[in-house]
Design an enzyme around this catalytic site. Structure first.
Site, mmCIF file in Angstrom:
data_model
loop_
_atom_site.group_PDB
_atom_site.id
_atom_site.type_symbol
_atom_site.label_atom_id
_atom_site.label_comp_id
_atom_site.label_asym_id
_atom_site.label_seq_id
_atom_site.Cartn_x
_atom_site.Cartn_y
_atom_site.Cartn_z
ATOM 1 N N ASP A 16 0.802 -1.226 0.000
ATOM 2 C CA ASP A 16 0.000 0.000 0.000
ATOM 3 C C ASP A 16 0.834 1.275 0.000
ATOM 4 O OD1 ASP A 16 -2.710 -1.052 -0.047
ATOM 5 O OD2 ASP A 16 -2.208 -1.931 1.868
ATOM 6 N N ALA B 25 -8.966 1.393 -1.560
ATOM 7 C CA ALA B 25 -10.098 0.595 -2.047
ATOM 8 C C ALA B 25 -11.006 0.199 -0.886
ATOM 9 C CB ALA B 25 -9.614 -0.595 -2.858
ATOM 10 N N TYR C 278 -10.249 -0.973 2.131
ATOM 11 C CA TYR C 278 -9.671 -0.908 3.472
ATOM 12 C C TYR C 278 -9.322 0.505 3.890
ATOM 13 C CZ TYR C 278 -8.584 -5.012 6.270
ATOM 14 O OH TYR C 278 -8.648 -6.059 7.151
ATOM 15 N N HIS D 137 -5.406 -12.937 5.961
ATOM 16 C CA HIS D 137 -4.346 -12.139 5.338
ATOM 17 C C HIS D 137 -3.539 -11.482 6.445
ATOM 18 C CE1 HIS D 137 -7.885 -9.587 5.923
ATOM 19 N NE2 HIS D 137 -7.016 -8.623 6.171
HETATM 20 CU CU LIG Z 1 -7.130 -7.156 7.510
#
Ligand SMILES: [Cu+2]
Length: 637
Positions: free
Chosen positions: A296, A377, A379, A429
């Protein structure tokens, strides 16, 4: 406001940098500007600068030609209106850009092959479709498209206008796109799943049968005499702390020249604090997720992704905001209003003792919070740096937003995630954040020690097996600087200046107190780990070098391997009694939960920097009591 060499580029400077390259290097219409940022002045320049003195401004620019894909990195002298350096970058894809994300969504939604694939699934209203483009590793780019600027995309749709696209994944459909030509290369229509009856909405009027709680009374923060900090341009002063607030496209907010006033003298603690990378591998090898590893910071940029903050929603109380100036791919600047929030918070008790004779002596703890929020996006990441009156610094990150989900057919739930809705699972994740901590503890000659507790064996001096000692081991080389968290010894790391002693005669230091660390749990040969070797350790230490900024390399879009920390530290340079940089890896090992759907409450992690012999005694002894009965002398009985 007094201009300073560390001030971020202004809108005029961004425009000028792009203009100089258009004029002198033939940067034309088919080019894109990936990034335009301040070339930060050297440490010596910052140290020697006095208000009103001359300032030389330079911009670092990454741009590329969409026609041939050639990437250039430029150094532009803004003070003397010229190109100082113009270097071709043969093995790099620049960061992803906001313009590409939107243009790609539009282009793909208009593509007949996408329209057809969606029609087969009963989706015909293309205005309700969202196409989310991701970057990925070179090893996953289809052979025939290698060397291009390639994205892959997920498809989502809104069940009605204004509803959440992330409520409805189009499972099994993925697109591969040439971002320079904005051209659809592949439609991967792997499989179809009958739509389950899920509820992925979070906006109240879209949640069936939702009534809001009616027992939440107002809670207001009032500072009748104003705040206790001052902000002059980007210079912030509060409770003996001083620092400069910076901002760039990639790291978002940066804290510069963090110091603490001690008897009228500003003692340096950190030269620069920021987030240098974030790696988010999804641990699900199925068709829908095997490409899903986000960088990111390096791919999208925390600055570009920063969103405006709103009073009483994002920050409560008496708030000062700073705007941020970013730019689009034409090099046109734009402003993110209220990008950074600065305010004070009450944080319960700072210290307290109740004595039989004196009564209670209590101090409220107050902290200064600098924060910014990014939306990548689905998150959100909320970043908080907090300064405390006793010399502590806390760095907290909160992850929120909407989890990626995927639908499956009855009886076929993959084991790589948690069931969160009818025939819908959220893949596991990890969010690895890399904090770049350029500490300067009372100057820049510092040494890092691993500091660990050891229980001594039972013996004549230790008959009850109680003896505990603390072992400090200096990290002398970059190889020794690669450190992992150790629960059994409560390992932490102390940054010490051997040349400065406190009043007790011991060298001054600041301790990095780890929090939120976890191992990568990834095979050594994993291509994901090869691109992000930084996540293989909790801490890395390097000697300061101004070009060493990006732990997974400068260009992570479509990277094959990590050209950052592993390459630099292969030199195994000395890190002893030198200007050191600490790279601290922490984050969230995200084992998803039903309670995190359809919107996830914040998941919070933090680490601390704590003075350890930096002061001779508690530096917060002088914090005054609040009005009220929290002070022995006010006892009424
Ligand atoms: Cu997460």
């Amino acid at each position: 406001m007094t201009p300073h060499p560390l001030d971020p580029l202004s809108a005029d400077e961004i425009r000028a940098a792009a203009g100089i390259l258009r004029r002198d290097r033939g940067v034309g219409e088919r080019w894109r500007f990936a990034s335009i940022e301040l070339r930060e002045p050297s440490k010596a320049t910052v140290r020697d600068f006095t208000a009103g003195g001359p300032i030389r401004r330079e911009a670092v620019v990454i741009c590329w030609n969409r026609d041939d894909g050639a990437v250039y990195k430029a150094l532009v002298g803004l003070s003397d209106d010229r190109v100082v350096a113009w270097d071709h970058q043969p093995d790099g894809q620049p960061n992803m850009t906001v313009d590409e994300y939107h243009e790609c969504d539009e282009a793909l939604r208009a593509d007949p092959r996408v329209i057809e694939a969606l029609a087969k699934r009963g989706i015909t209203d293309m205005a309700r479709v969202l196409i989310d483009t991701w970057a990925y590793g070179a090893h996953l780019v289809p052979e025939q498209h290698r060397g291009g600027r390639i994205g892959w995309a997920d498809v989502w749709y809104r069940s009605e206008d204004g509803s959440s696209p992330y409520a409805n994944p189009v499972t099994g459909l993925h697109l591969v796109v040439d971002l320079n030509r904005m051209e659809l290369l592949e439609v991967e229509d792997a499989h179809r799943v009958d739509e389950p009856e899920t509820m992925g909405e979070y906006v109240p009027h879209l949640v069936p049968g939702q009534t809001l709680r009616d027992d939440v009374k107002p809670l207001e923060i009032v500072q009748p005499e104003g705040v206790s900090f001052t902000l002059d341009g980007n210079l912030l002063r509060w409770q003996k702390w001083s620092l400069r607030v910076g901002f760039n496209h990639r790291e978002g907010m940066v804290l510069h020249t963090v110091g603490y006033d001690d008897g009228g003298r500003t003692r340096p603690v950190a030269h620069r604090l920021s987030f240098a990378e974030m790696v988010v591998p999804y641990r699900d090898p199925t068709t829908d997720h095997y490409r899903r590893t986000a960088f990111d910071v390096g791919e999208w940029g925390l600055g570009f992704m920063t969103t405006s903050l709103e009073l009483s929603c994002d920050c409560l109380g008496e708030i000062s905001y700073l705007d941020a100036v970013m730019h689009d791919t034409r090099g046109e600047p734009y402003t993110i209003r209220n990008a950074i929030c600065i305010h004070e918070e009450d944080n319960a008790v700072l210290w307290k003792h109740v004595d039989a004779q004196v009564g209670a002596e209590v101090r409220r703890q107050r902290r200064l919070v600098l924060s910014f929020h990014v939306t990548v996006a689905n998150y959100e990441y909320l970043v908080y740096w907090r300064l405390y009156q006793d010399g502590n610094i806390e760095c907290e990150v909160r992850a929120t937003g909407i989890m990626v989900t995927t639908h499956f057919t009855e009886g076929n739930q993959p084991p790589y995630g948690t069931l969160v809705d009818e025939r819908a699972y959220a893949p596991f994740h990890q969010h690895f954040l890399v904090a770049r901590l350029d500490l300067d503890v009372d100057g820049d000659a510092n040494t890092v020690y691993a500091t660990e507790s050891e229980a001594l064996p039972v013996g004549p001096d230790n008959p009850h097996g109680l003896a505990l000692v603390q072992r400090d081991t200096p990290l002398r080389t970059e190889a020794e600087g690669r450190q992992d968290y150790d629960w059994s010894t409560q390992r932490a790391w102390k940054v010490v200046n051997e040349h400065v002693a406190n009043g007790l005669g011991t060298p001054v230091g600041y301790k990095l107190v780890p929090g939120g660390c976890f191992p990568p749990m990834m095979h050594a040969d994993s291509p994901v780990l090869r691109r992000a070797q930084v996540i293989g350790h909790t801490l890395w230490v390097t000697p300061f070098h101004e070009d060493e900024r990006w732990p997974c390399g400068e260009f992570v879009v479509q990277s094959e391997q990590d050209r950052g920390l592993p390459a630099w530290t292969a030199q195994d340079r000395s890190i002893e009694d030198i200007d050191v940089v600490l790279w601290y890896v922490f984050g969230i090992h995200h084992i998803t939960r039903p309670e995190e759907w359809p919107v996830m409450s914040v998941d919070t992690v933090s680490f601390w920097l704590k003075p350890t012999g930096f002061f001779d005694r508690n530096p917060a002894l002088d914090v005054p009591p609040n009005q009220g009965h929290c002070h022995g002398e006010h006892r009424s009985d």
